[in-house]
Design a protein around this motif. Structure first.
Motif, PDB file in Angstrom:
ATOM      1  N   HIS A  41       0.089  -6.974  -8.792  1.00 14.04           N
ATOM      2  CA  HIS A  41      -1.231  -7.459  -9.192  1.00 14.04           C
ATOM      3  C   HIS A  41      -2.163  -7.932  -8.071  1.00 14.04           C
ATOM      4  O   HIS A  41      -3.357  -8.059  -8.298  1.00 14.04           O
ATOM      5  CB  HIS A  41      -1.075  -8.592 -10.218  1.00 14.04           C
ATOM      6  N   ASP A  42      -1.628  -8.240  -6.897  1.00 18.37           N
ATOM      7  CA  ASP A  42      -2.464  -8.753  -5.806  1.00 18.37           C
ATOM      8  C   ASP A  42      -3.090  -7.559  -5.071  1.00 18.37           C
ATOM      9  O   ASP A  42      -2.397  -6.798  -4.384  1.00 18.37           O
ATOM     10  CB  ASP A  42      -1.601  -9.599  -4.856  1.00 18.37           C
ATOM     11  N   LYS A  43      -4.410  -7.406  -5.230  1.00 19.46           N
ATOM     12  CA  LYS A  43      -5.089  -6.228  -4.669  1.00 19.46           C
ATOM     13  C   LYS A  43      -4.967  -6.155  -3.151  1.00 19.46           C
ATOM     14  O   LYS A  43      -4.778  -5.073  -2.588  1.00 19.46           O
ATOM     15  CB  LYS A  43      -6.571  -6.228  -5.076  1.00 19.46           C
ATOM     16  N   ALA A  44      -5.077  -7.298  -2.479  1.00 13.14           N
ATOM     17  CA  ALA A  44      -4.974  -7.301  -1.011  1.00 13.14           C
ATOM     18  C   ALA A  44      -3.579  -6.849  -0.571  1.00 13.14           C
ATOM     19  O   ALA A  44      -3.440  -6.051   0.360  1.00 13.14           O
ATOM     20  CB  ALA A  44      -5.285  -8.694  -0.464  1.00 13.14           C
ATOM     21  N   LEU A  45      -2.551  -7.351  -1.253  1.00 15.70           N
ATOM     22  CA  LEU A  45      -1.177  -6.959  -0.905  1.00 15.70           C
ATOM     23  C   LEU A  45      -0.948  -5.479  -1.199  1.00 15.70           C
ATOM     24  O   LEU A  45      -0.311  -4.774  -0.405  1.00 15.70           O
ATOM     25  CB  LEU A  45      -0.160  -7.828  -1.655  1.00 15.70           C
ATOM     26  N   LYS A  46      -1.466  -4.994  -2.322  1.00 11.53           N
ATOM     27  CA  LYS A  46      -1.327  -3.564  -2.652  1.00 11.53           C
ATOM     28  C   LYS A  46      -1.911  -2.706  -1.532  1.00 11.53           C
ATOM     29  O   LYS A  46      -1.315  -1.707  -1.119  1.00 11.53           O
ATOM     30  CB  LYS A  46      -2.009  -3.252  -3.988  1.00 11.53           C
ATOM     31  N   GLN A  47      -3.066  -3.117  -1.035  1.00 11.67           N
ATOM     32  CA  GLN A  47      -3.720  -2.399   0.060  1.00 11.67           C
ATOM     33  C   GLN A  47      -2.840  -2.427   1.318  1.00 11.67           C
ATOM     34  O   GLN A  47      -2.639  -1.399   1.979  1.00 11.67           O
ATOM     35  CB  GLN A  47      -5.086  -3.039   0.346  1.00 11.67           C
ATOM     36  N   GLU A  48      -2.300  -3.610   1.637  1.00 10.79           N
ATOM     37  CA  GLU A  48      -1.464  -3.758   2.830  1.00 10.79           C
ATOM     38  C   GLU A  48      -0.202  -2.893   2.726  1.00 10.79           C
ATOM     39  O   GLU A  48       0.203  -2.244   3.697  1.00 10.79           O
ATOM     40  CB  GLU A  48      -1.072  -5.230   3.020  1.00 10.79           C
ATOM     41  N   LEU A  49       0.426  -2.888   1.544  1.00  9.06           N
ATOM     42  CA  LEU A  49       1.652  -2.106   1.351  1.00  9.06           C
ATOM     43  C   LEU A  49       1.365  -0.609   1.427  1.00  9.06           C
ATOM     44  O   LEU A  49       2.158   0.155   1.995  1.00  9.06           O
ATOM     45  CB  LEU A  49       2.319  -2.463   0.019  1.00  9.06           C
ATOM     46  N   LEU A  83       8.074  -5.261   5.476  1.00 11.86           N
ATOM     47  CA  LEU A  83       7.859  -5.482   4.043  1.00 11.86           C
ATOM     48  C   LEU A  83       7.840  -6.975   3.725  1.00 11.86           C
ATOM     49  O   LEU A  83       6.921  -7.476   3.072  1.00 11.86           O
ATOM     50  CB  LEU A  83       8.949  -4.774   3.232  1.00 11.86           C
ATOM     51  N   ASN A  84       8.846  -7.683   4.223  1.00 11.01           N
ATOM     52  CA  ASN A  84       8.926  -9.126   3.972  1.00 11.01           C
ATOM     53  C   ASN A  84       7.745  -9.870   4.585  1.00 11.01           C
ATOM     54  O   ASN A  84       7.202 -10.796   3.983  1.00 11.01           O
ATOM     55  CB  ASN A  84      10.244  -9.694   4.504  1.00 11.01           C
ATOM     56  N   SER A  85       7.319  -9.447   5.788  1.00 10.03           N
ATOM     57  CA  SER A  85       6.204 -10.133   6.459  1.00 10.03           C
ATOM     58  C   SER A  85       4.892  -9.952   5.691  1.00 10.03           C
ATOM     59  O   SER A  85       3.992 -10.792   5.788  1.00 10.03           O
ATOM     60  CB  SER A  85       6.052  -9.649   7.900  1.00 10.03           C
ATOM     61  N   LEU A  86       4.784  -8.866   4.940  1.00 12.02           N
ATOM     62  CA  LEU A  86       3.590  -8.651   4.122  1.00 12.02           C
ATOM     63  C   LEU A  86       3.677  -9.415   2.798  1.00 12.02           C
ATOM     64  O   LEU A  86       2.705 -10.026   2.358  1.00 12.02           O
ATOM     65  CB  LEU A  86       3.400  -7.153   3.844  1.00 12.02           C
ATOM     66  N   VAL A  87       4.836  -9.377   2.171  1.00 16.01           N
ATOM     67  CA  VAL A  87       4.988  -9.948   0.819  1.00 16.01           C
ATOM     68  C   VAL A  87       5.072 -11.477   0.834  1.00 16.01           C
ATOM     69  O   VAL A  87       4.423 -12.146   0.026  1.00 16.01           O
ATOM     70  CB  VAL A  87       6.218  -9.336   0.106  1.00 16.01           C
ATOM     71  N   HIS A  88       5.861 -12.051   1.758  1.00 13.91           N
ATOM     72  CA  HIS A  88       6.125 -13.498   1.710  1.00 13.91           C
ATOM     73  C   HIS A  88       4.879 -14.384   1.770  1.00 13.91           C
ATOM     74  O   HIS A  88       4.788 -15.353   1.010  1.00 13.91           O
ATOM     75  CB  HIS A  88       7.151 -13.902   2.777  1.00 13.91           C
ATOM     76  N   PRO A  89       3.885 -14.086   2.609  1.00  9.04           N
ATOM     77  CA  PRO A  89       2.689 -14.951   2.610  1.00  9.04           C
ATOM     78  C   PRO A  89       1.958 -14.948   1.259  1.00  9.04           C
ATOM     79  O   PRO A  89       1.467 -16.001   0.821  1.00  9.04           O
ATOM     80  CB  PRO A  89       1.813 -14.351   3.711  1.00  9.04           C
ATOM     81  N   HIS A  90       1.906 -13.804   0.597  1.00  4.36           N
ATOM     82  CA  HIS A  90       1.237 -13.724  -0.708  1.00  4.36           C
ATOM     83  C   HIS A  90       2.027 -14.500  -1.765  1.00  4.36           C
ATOM     84  O   HIS A  90       1.434 -15.157  -2.631  1.00  4.36           O
ATOM     85  CB  HIS A  90       1.055 -12.260  -1.125  1.00  4.36           C
ATOM     86  N   VAL A  91       3.350 -14.429  -1.682  1.00  2.00           N
ATOM     87  CA  VAL A  91       4.191 -15.198  -2.618  1.00  2.00           C
ATOM     88  C   VAL A  91       4.023 -16.695  -2.330  1.00  2.00           C
ATOM     89  O   VAL A  91       3.959 -17.505  -3.258  1.00  2.00           O
ATOM     90  CB  VAL A  91       5.670 -14.762  -2.540  1.00  2.00           C
ATOM     91  N   GLY A  92       3.912 -17.049  -1.048  1.00  3.96           N
ATOM     92  CA  GLY A  92       3.670 -18.449  -0.688  1.00  3.96           C
ATOM     93  C   GLY A  92       2.368 -18.975  -1.286  1.00  3.96           C
ATOM     94  O   GLY A  92       2.318 -20.094  -1.808  1.00  3.96           O
ATOM     95  N   ASN A  93       1.311 -18.150  -1.241  1.00 12.92           N
ATOM     96  CA  ASN A  93       0.023 -18.541  -1.847  1.00 12.92           C
ATOM     97  C   ASN A  93       0.149 -18.672  -3.356  1.00 12.92           C
ATOM     98  O   ASN A  93      -0.415 -19.590  -3.969  1.00 12.92           O
ATOM     99  CB  ASN A  93      -1.062 -17.508  -1.515  1.00 12.92           C
ATOM    100  N   ASP A  94       0.900 -17.746  -3.966  1.00 12.22           N
ATOM    101  CA  ASP A  94       1.122 -17.783  -5.413  1.00 12.22           C
ATOM    102  C   ASP A  94       1.868 -19.063  -5.797  1.00 12.22           C
ATOM    103  O   ASP A  94       1.538 -19.722  -6.789  1.00 12.22           O
ATOM    104  CB  ASP A  94       1.924 -16.537  -5.830  1.00 12.22           C
ATOM    105  N   PHE A  95       2.858 -19.446  -4.985  1.00 13.45           N
ATOM    106  CA  PHE A  95       3.631 -20.674  -5.237  1.00 13.45           C
ATOM    107  C   PHE A  95       2.725 -21.901  -5.148  1.00 13.45           C
ATOM    108  O   PHE A  95       2.802 -22.800  -5.988  1.00 13.45           O
ATOM    109  CB  PHE A  95       4.786 -20.784  -4.233  1.00 13.45           C
TER     110      PHE A  95
END
Length: 197
Positions: A41-49, A83-95
């Motif tokens: 669902h996170d558009k910025a993360l989708k773009q990064e991935l 992969l982890n370096s891209l995903v973890h910051p977005h999960v941190g913001n979600d938390f």
């Protein structure tokens, strides 16, 4: 409000311990489930991935292509780290947003298999480790995940921080070794955490 992390190796029993805390009214953030949601669902993360792993990272319908990402990243340490370096910051913001939405709770739990490995423990006040002997963890995982082989489980364990290191870095330990009862340990820790507020 206290932010408490809960971690443990695969098959240690983090999920069952978290369900017990949830029954006591403690909000539980499941980082693995939320990571999947954020990746969808996170558009910025989708773009990064998509930029990092190509258009195959998502299906034509826009769904995360987990099988493709796993095949690319799991056996390549550099790609897994990317992969982890891209995903973890977005999960941190979600938390962070989730914590704000749960301000009424005396404390919250963040359940994450890679709490130390991802660096997300730094967002937290204290850490609980759910511990179990290696042979029991492997047996539980094979029963729970019939699609995995023993080799698969051992490969996952090899990528996780050793249990002894997790225990050394934690403030609290819950033993899920089929010898000690879980409920009394959870109740005692719940009482202790409430007393700190």
């Amino acid at each position: 409000m206290l932010k408490i992390g809960i971690t443990g190796g695969i098959g240690a029993g983090k999920s069952i311990v978290c369900r017990l805390f949830a029954l006591l009214g403690v909000p539980v953030y499941d980082a693995d489930t939320r990571a999947k949601w954020v990746m969808h669902h996170d558009k910025a993360l989708k773009q990064e991935l998509t930029e990092a792993f190509g258009p195959e990272a998502y299906t034509e319908a826009g769904e995360l292509n987990r099988i493709y990402l796993a095949s690319v990243a799991f056996h390549d340490p550099q790609k897994l780290e990317l992969l982890n370096s891209l995903v973890h910051p977005h999960v941190g913001n979600d938390f962070t947003k989730w914590v704000e939405a749960n301000q009424q709770a005396p404390y919250v739990l963040k359940e994450a298999a890679l709490l130390f490995e991802s660096g997300s423990w730094e967002q937290l006040d204290e850490i609980i480790v759910v511990a179990a002997p290696l042979d029991i963890r492997i047996k539980r995982t094979l029963q729970r995940d019939p699609h995995r082989t023993r080799h698969d489980v051992e490969a996952i364990i090899a990528k996780q921080l050793e249990e002894e290191e997790k225990i050394a870095r934690a403030q609290h330990i819950i033993y899920n070794d089929d010898q000690q009862l879980l409920i009394p340990q959870v109740l005692q820790l719940h009482k202790l955490l409430l007393s700190k507020i």
